[in-house]
Design a protein around this motif. Structure first.
Motif, short mmCIF file in Angstrom:
data_model
loop_
_atom_site.label_atom_id
_atom_site.label_comp_id
_atom_site.label_asym_id
_atom_site.label_seq_id
_atom_site.Cartn_x
_atom_site.Cartn_y
_atom_site.Cartn_z
N ARG A 103 0.83 -1.22 0.00
CA ARG A 103 0.00 0.00 0.00
C ARG A 103 0.85 1.26 0.00
O ARG A 103 0.53 2.25 -0.66
CB ARG A 103 -0.92 0.02 1.23
CG ARG A 103 -2.14 -0.85 1.06
CD ARG A 103 -3.06 -0.74 2.25
NE ARG A 103 -3.68 0.58 2.35
CZ ARG A 103 -4.69 0.84 3.17
NH1 ARG A 103 -5.19 -0.09 3.94
NH2 ARG A 103 -5.22 2.04 3.22
N ASP A 130 0.60 4.03 -2.90
CA ASP A 130 0.24 5.42 -2.64
C ASP A 130 1.39 6.38 -2.98
O ASP A 130 1.17 7.45 -3.52
CB ASP A 130 -0.16 5.60 -1.18
CG ASP A 130 -1.44 4.86 -0.85
OD1 ASP A 130 -2.13 4.44 -1.80
OD2 ASP A 130 -1.75 4.69 0.33
N THR A 131 2.61 5.98 -2.61
CA THR A 131 3.73 6.90 -2.79
C THR A 131 4.12 7.02 -4.27
O THR A 131 4.44 8.10 -4.74
CB THR A 131 4.95 6.41 -1.99
OG1 THR A 131 4.53 6.09 -0.67
CG2 THR A 131 6.01 7.48 -1.92
N LEU A 132 4.07 5.91 -4.99
CA LEU A 132 4.49 5.92 -6.40
C LEU A 132 3.31 6.04 -7.35
O LEU A 132 3.49 6.04 -8.56
CB LEU A 132 5.27 4.64 -6.72
CG LEU A 132 6.45 4.30 -5.80
CD1 LEU A 132 7.08 3.00 -6.20
CD2 LEU A 132 7.48 5.42 -5.81
N GLN A 133 2.10 6.16 -6.81
CA GLN A 133 0.87 6.19 -7.62
C GLN A 133 0.83 5.06 -8.63
O GLN A 133 0.64 5.27 -9.83
CB GLN A 133 0.75 7.53 -8.38
CG GLN A 133 0.28 8.67 -7.51
CD GLN A 133 1.43 9.57 -7.17
OE1 GLN A 133 2.07 10.09 -8.06
NE2 GLN A 133 1.71 9.74 -5.91
N GLU A 171 9.07 4.52 -11.77
CA GLU A 171 8.76 5.61 -10.83
C GLU A 171 9.74 5.65 -9.65
O GLU A 171 9.84 6.66 -8.96
CB GLU A 171 7.34 5.44 -10.26
CG GLU A 171 6.24 5.77 -11.24
CD GLU A 171 5.80 4.53 -12.03
OE1 GLU A 171 6.55 3.53 -12.04
OE2 GLU A 171 4.72 4.58 -12.63
N ASP A 217 12.69 6.43 -8.53
CA ASP A 217 13.97 7.13 -8.61
C ASP A 217 14.41 7.48 -7.19
O ASP A 217 13.74 7.12 -6.23
CB ASP A 217 13.86 8.37 -9.51
CG ASP A 217 12.81 9.36 -9.00
OD1 ASP A 217 12.30 9.18 -7.88
OD2 ASP A 217 12.50 10.30 -9.73
N ALA A 263 11.89 9.18 -5.08
CA ALA A 263 10.80 8.29 -4.68
C ALA A 263 11.25 7.32 -3.59
O ALA A 263 10.47 7.00 -2.69
CB ALA A 263 10.29 7.52 -5.90
N SER A 307 10.86 9.15 -0.48
CA SER A 307 9.44 9.25 -0.12
C SER A 307 8.93 7.93 0.47
O SER A 307 8.16 7.94 1.42
CB SER A 307 8.59 9.60 -1.35
OG SER A 307 8.98 10.84 -1.88
N ARG A 355 -4.17 9.92 4.60
CA ARG A 355 -4.57 8.92 3.63
C ARG A 355 -6.02 8.47 3.80
O ARG A 355 -6.72 8.23 2.84
CB ARG A 355 -3.64 7.72 3.72
CG ARG A 355 -3.66 6.85 2.50
CD ARG A 355 -2.63 5.76 2.60
NE ARG A 355 -2.93 4.84 3.68
CZ ARG A 355 -2.16 3.81 4.00
NH1 ARG A 355 -1.06 3.59 3.35
NH2 ARG A 355 -2.50 3.01 4.97
N ASP A 356 -6.44 8.30 5.04
CA ASP A 356 -7.84 7.89 5.22
C ASP A 356 -8.54 8.71 6.29
O ASP A 356 -7.92 9.35 7.13
CB ASP A 356 -7.99 6.39 5.47
CG ASP A 356 -6.80 5.81 6.18
OD1 ASP A 356 -6.45 6.35 7.25
OD2 ASP A 356 -6.22 4.84 5.66
N GLN A 408 -4.03 13.37 -1.56
CA GLN A 408 -2.67 13.00 -1.96
C GLN A 408 -1.68 14.01 -1.37
O GLN A 408 -1.96 15.20 -1.36
CB GLN A 408 -2.54 13.04 -3.48
CG GLN A 408 -3.41 12.06 -4.20
CD GLN A 408 -2.73 10.73 -4.41
OE1 GLN A 408 -1.62 10.50 -3.91
NE2 GLN A 408 -3.37 9.84 -5.14
N ALA A 411 4.98 15.66 -2.50
CA ALA A 411 5.95 14.56 -2.50
C ALA A 411 5.68 13.51 -3.58
O ALA A 411 6.52 12.66 -3.82
CB ALA A 411 5.95 13.87 -1.13
N THR A 412 4.53 13.57 -4.22
CA THR A 412 4.20 12.49 -5.15
C THR A 412 5.02 12.58 -6.43
O THR A 412 5.48 13.65 -6.81
CB THR A 412 2.70 12.51 -5.50
OG1 THR A 412 2.35 13.82 -5.95
CG2 THR A 412 1.84 12.14 -4.31
N VAL A 413 5.20 11.44 -7.06
CA VAL A 413 6.03 11.38 -8.26
C VAL A 413 5.35 12.14 -9.41
O VAL A 413 5.96 12.98 -10.06
CB VAL A 413 6.28 9.90 -8.66
CG1 VAL A 413 7.07 9.83 -9.97
CG2 VAL A 413 7.04 9.19 -7.55
N THR A 462 0.01 15.83 -8.44
CA THR A 462 -1.31 15.51 -7.89
C THR A 462 -1.84 16.75 -7.17
O THR A 462 -1.08 17.69 -6.89
CB THR A 462 -1.25 14.35 -6.88
OG1 THR A 462 -0.27 14.66 -5.88
CG2 THR A 462 -0.88 13.05 -7.56
#
Lengths: 86, 280
Positions: free
Chosen positions: A12, A16-19, A39, A41, A44, A47, B222-223, B254, B258-260, B263
């Protein structure tokens, strides 16, 4: 937390972190991570480490992680499992 | 963008350069449409380095939403970042602080008063600082960083991870700190960090604003059953003891900084807009 639950939670975190979305569902303990998931890298990786710290409530020192830790979903889960046992 | 084309047309986007302490500083005013009563100003203080690049879309959407409500929102590219002059290695905390204070005064001169200081992540540290310097009364914090030194160590991790992935000798945060102490500028994830900037960052702490200030403390989780972090809860409790009116909330979304992929967290925008329009 037993290993199956840890594995599920690590998956999970990656999702979530790497979508990764539904791609994450297909990940098994043998799935290659570093060098295989585009994704993942260096940013990431950081993260993911931060998300694992927050989710599992431990701190990861710089010298605890190596490329091997991120080799497969199994090796990453082992790392978390070991940290949870300490 | 969620805003319709007609709304985007009505909002005023005014880009300009400020004569900053070290050089020209790019600023963008997102101003309310004609005919909307002015509520005040909002000064945005960006997060650190790559987190700002990842946050641009979310920040712009929020700025537009606030402008629609009557706020003049000022987005400043810190000297050495974004469209401002200078290289990142030339960035210094004191100059950034002064440029932000100047931006805030500019908002006042343009008639956007009172000003809300809005800080994202590391920007929360500087936003609190600007609030204290100018005697502002309202603070908006998004996922605030509490400790500058700890944040720097987390930032150094980017280089540790990069060295790990190359498979060469691993550099730890301590290794990098030794190089900085020797006066070297170090590169982390494409950003040249001057030792003076790191030293100043190390000393930043999220200190309580003066009593009576109103603080929206918002975190993305997240939730729905997750609260703001344990560390934040502790800090919020201590701020309240000194008479600060803290309004914490955890919203689901999101972690866009920090997301790749790029978002956004729409629930965060909604909560922020409601809170600043007095309907939260």
């Amino acid at each position: 937390m037993d290993r199956a639950a840890t594995l599920d939670e690590v998956r999970r975190v990656l999702r979530d972190t790497l979508q990764l979305g539904r791609r994450a569902d297909a990940l098994t303990t043998k799935s290659q991570l570093l060098g295989t998931i585009p994704e993942l890298d260096s940013m990431a990786v950081v993260s993911v480490i931060t998300a694992i710290e927050e989710r599992f409530g431990f701190t990861v020192a710089d010298d605890e992680i190596s490329a091997e830790t991120f080799a497969t979903l199994g090796s990453l889960t082992d790392f978390v499992d070991d940290k949870l046992r300490v | 963008m969620t805003s319709s084309a007609s709304e985007a047309h009505e909002l005023e986007l005014r880009p300009f350069f400020h004569a900053g302490v070290a050089g020209r500083v790019f600023s963008l005013l997102v101003a309310p449409p004609r005919g909307v009563p002015r509520r005040g100003g909002v000064l945005f203080v960006p997060p650190f380095a790559e987190e700002m690049n990842k946050s641009r879309r979310q920040v712009m959407l929020q700025a537009r939403a606030l402008a629609t409500l009557g706020y003049g929102v000022l987005l400043v590219d810190l000297y050495g970042t974004g469209d401002s002059e200078g290289e990142f290695a030339a960035g210094r905390l004191d100059a950034w602080r002064n440029d932000l204070v100047a931006g805030c005064r500019w908002l006042g001169r343009e008639g956007f008063e009172p000003v809300v200081a809005w800080g994202l992540r590391w920007g929360a540290l500087l936003a609190t600082d600007v609030l204290r310097t100018l005697g502002l009364r309202r603070l908006l914090l998004w996922q605030p960083v509490a400790d500058g030194r700890q944040y720097m160590d987390q930032f150094f991790r980017l280089r540790t991870a990069a060295s790990m992935m190359r498979g060469g000798a691993r550099e730890t945060a301590q290794d990098l700190r030794r190089q900085l102490e020797a006066g070297a500028t170090i590169e982390v994830a494409g950003y040249e960090l001057h030792p003076e900037l790191v030293r100043a960052n190390d000393n930043l702490r999220l200190d309580a604003p003066p009593g009576g200030c109103v603080v929206d403390w918002l975190e993305v989780v997240r939730d729905a059953d997750t609260q703001v972090s344990v560390g934040s809860q502790r800090m919020i409790a201590s701020w309240r003891q000194t008479g600060v009116d803290v309004r914490p909330a955890a919203v689901v979304g999101q972690q866009f900084w920090a997301t790749v992929e790029t978002t956004v967290a729409p629930a965060l925008i909604e909560h922020t807009s409601q809170s600043l329009s007095g309907h939260a």
